[in-house]
Design an enzyme around this catalytic site. Sequence first.
Site, mmCIF file in Angstrom:
data_model
loop_
_atom_site.group_PDB
_atom_site.id
_atom_site.type_symbol
_atom_site.label_atom_id
_atom_site.label_comp_id
_atom_site.label_asym_id
_atom_site.label_seq_id
_atom_site.Cartn_x
_atom_site.Cartn_y
_atom_site.Cartn_z
ATOM 1 N N SER A 103 26.970 34.808 41.361
ATOM 2 C CA SER A 103 26.754 35.019 39.711
ATOM 3 C C SER A 103 24.923 34.756 39.481
ATOM 4 O O SER A 103 24.153 35.496 40.195
ATOM 5 C CB SER A 103 27.787 33.579 38.947
ATOM 6 O OG SER A 103 28.607 34.200 37.791
ATOM 7 N N GLU B 156 37.448 38.692 41.444
ATOM 8 C CA GLU B 156 36.555 38.263 40.315
ATOM 9 C C GLU B 156 37.221 38.320 38.983
ATOM 10 O O GLU B 156 36.898 37.125 38.783
ATOM 11 C CB GLU B 156 35.124 39.076 40.585
ATOM 12 C CG GLU B 156 34.519 39.745 41.618
ATOM 13 C CD GLU B 156 33.521 38.247 42.084
ATOM 14 O OE1 GLU B 156 33.316 37.142 41.120
ATOM 15 O OE2 GLU B 156 32.643 38.187 42.925
ATOM 16 N N HIS C 161 35.811 34.590 40.727
ATOM 17 C CA HIS C 161 34.513 34.015 40.702
ATOM 18 C C HIS C 161 34.325 32.988 41.712
ATOM 19 O O HIS C 161 34.784 31.724 40.972
ATOM 20 C CB HIS C 161 34.537 34.202 39.311
ATOM 21 C CG HIS C 161 32.862 34.573 39.354
ATOM 22 N ND1 HIS C 161 31.788 35.474 39.866
ATOM 23 C CD2 HIS C 161 31.476 34.321 38.861
ATOM 24 C CE1 HIS C 161 30.880 35.637 39.110
ATOM 25 N NE2 HIS C 161 30.837 34.030 38.469
#
Length: 554
Positions: A211, A324, A422
Amino acid sequence: MYKCLIMVCFLLGFELGLYRANAQPVVTESGQIESSQTAAIQSYKGIPYAAPPVGPLRWRPPQPAAQWRGVRKATSYSPACPQLGSYPADAPQEPTSEDCLTLNIWAPAAKKIGKLPVMVWIHGGGLMNGSGSVPQYAGDRLAARGVVVVTINYRLGALGFLAHPGLNKESRHGGSGNYGLLDQIAALKWVNRNVAAFGGDPDRVTIFGQSSGSFSASMLVASPLAKGLFQRVIGQSGAVFEPVELDPYFTREGAAEAGAHFAKKAGARTLADLRRMPVESLLKTRFHPQFNIDGHVLPKSPHDAYVSGTHNEVDLLIGTNADEGRYFFNTATVTTQNFGAVLGRTYPSLLLWAVGATPGKTNADARQAAVAFDTDMRFRWSMWAWARHALTSGNSRTYFYRFARQPAYRKGHPYFGLRATHGVELPYVFGNLDASAANWSSGDQELASTIQQYWTNFAKTGDPNGAGLSRWPMFDSEQGKVMNLDQPARITPLADYARLKRIGRVYAAAKFVNRNLYAMLATAFILLILLLTILVRFLVRLKRRSSASKVSAR
């Protein structure tokens, strides 16, 4: 039998002697440190790599850590950097303090195979949350595969990314705001100078992050200040390759303007006021942290650095997760009717139209379309663009993956029902499959082992392949092969290539218009004048002909 028992005891004593020998204090540039552990993996926690950024050092580049006398116990984590909340979503709350610029190291205790590759973890959390001490990031399982693992803290939120006109004036380089990135660079420099004492090779450093940690990695590839500090990058779901020049806050001046607005909202009239302000007050004032192209830490965006050939040449292993966007739309209600409005909260309507985002026929279609669009725009396109740039800019190797495993998280867990969203690859990367979080299967255990072996092989040689693993070819074209990380791991074609190309064309058109706007307006103005001139001449001639016709008629 008696002789065999003596031999076994001798060997065990020899091995334990090795471990004890390696448990002796390690000498760093600031002083000696030791771990109380005597297991096969030694851990050293809470090591300062820079001075506490407090008081007059708030919003300044990191300064060298102070030296200490005697032996410092490195047996417990330091506080995380100030933040609200935590990351990942299932991470526990940690104590926080501005005195947080520390790192943690896991290394094999018995250094019998020479210098080991080093893996430096940069945590995610939107540049607002997270730390290097999150239990999920414990590096012992990766270290057991023959690497030295380092996790770091860096300044977050306004403390890490506030730019301001006054700070620009203070700076020798005329820019401010990238303090969190400077912390990461300072940590890498510390590793370069000290990691040999832990058995690590300073010339074989891989940075890996997820991330905003992966976003940071893409920025470090573009920063001349990070040149030579790492040779490889593992990027998990995050890069900055969209046209950042379209966002004024990515510029030095725009970032400083946003910082001045923040200071006003916080009730600070001067920089001195800001530096005296309690952390709690700063955290209560809304701030959106991001990097800015300040001309020093970041002279160019990652895209422009690659295009100009000024990037740091590194091998890449990068990719995204299949779903995600589910993490970001978990609480949103998406229907065919509100599809545009929901996405419009994050993306301009013109972009939705240009990319061709449509809701489909049912509400289920609409939700899936929103997730797919967000996945592509927020993560997948940038990672694909990063791979494409690397293909054409040097001799580095690139490997691309798609994480598709859907962990069976228990009901009530933040990731329950979100599929391969995610951040769910993190337990597999570190091998920390928490039994209280999910019903992990033998397939999950095998995939975790596979991913850890791919990651550590790459750190060792720049090639993830090895014995007992499915062969992973390099990503050698725009439609290169992708490693689908599921059970079993297998090679698949790049999905939705046409949509990625369409997003690229939209971005290219936006960049062209932005860079040539004045020329286009001038050209349009000239064409308009020419058109009006031609029209006037035509009307004058028409009038003359009409007058001549009337005279002839008389």
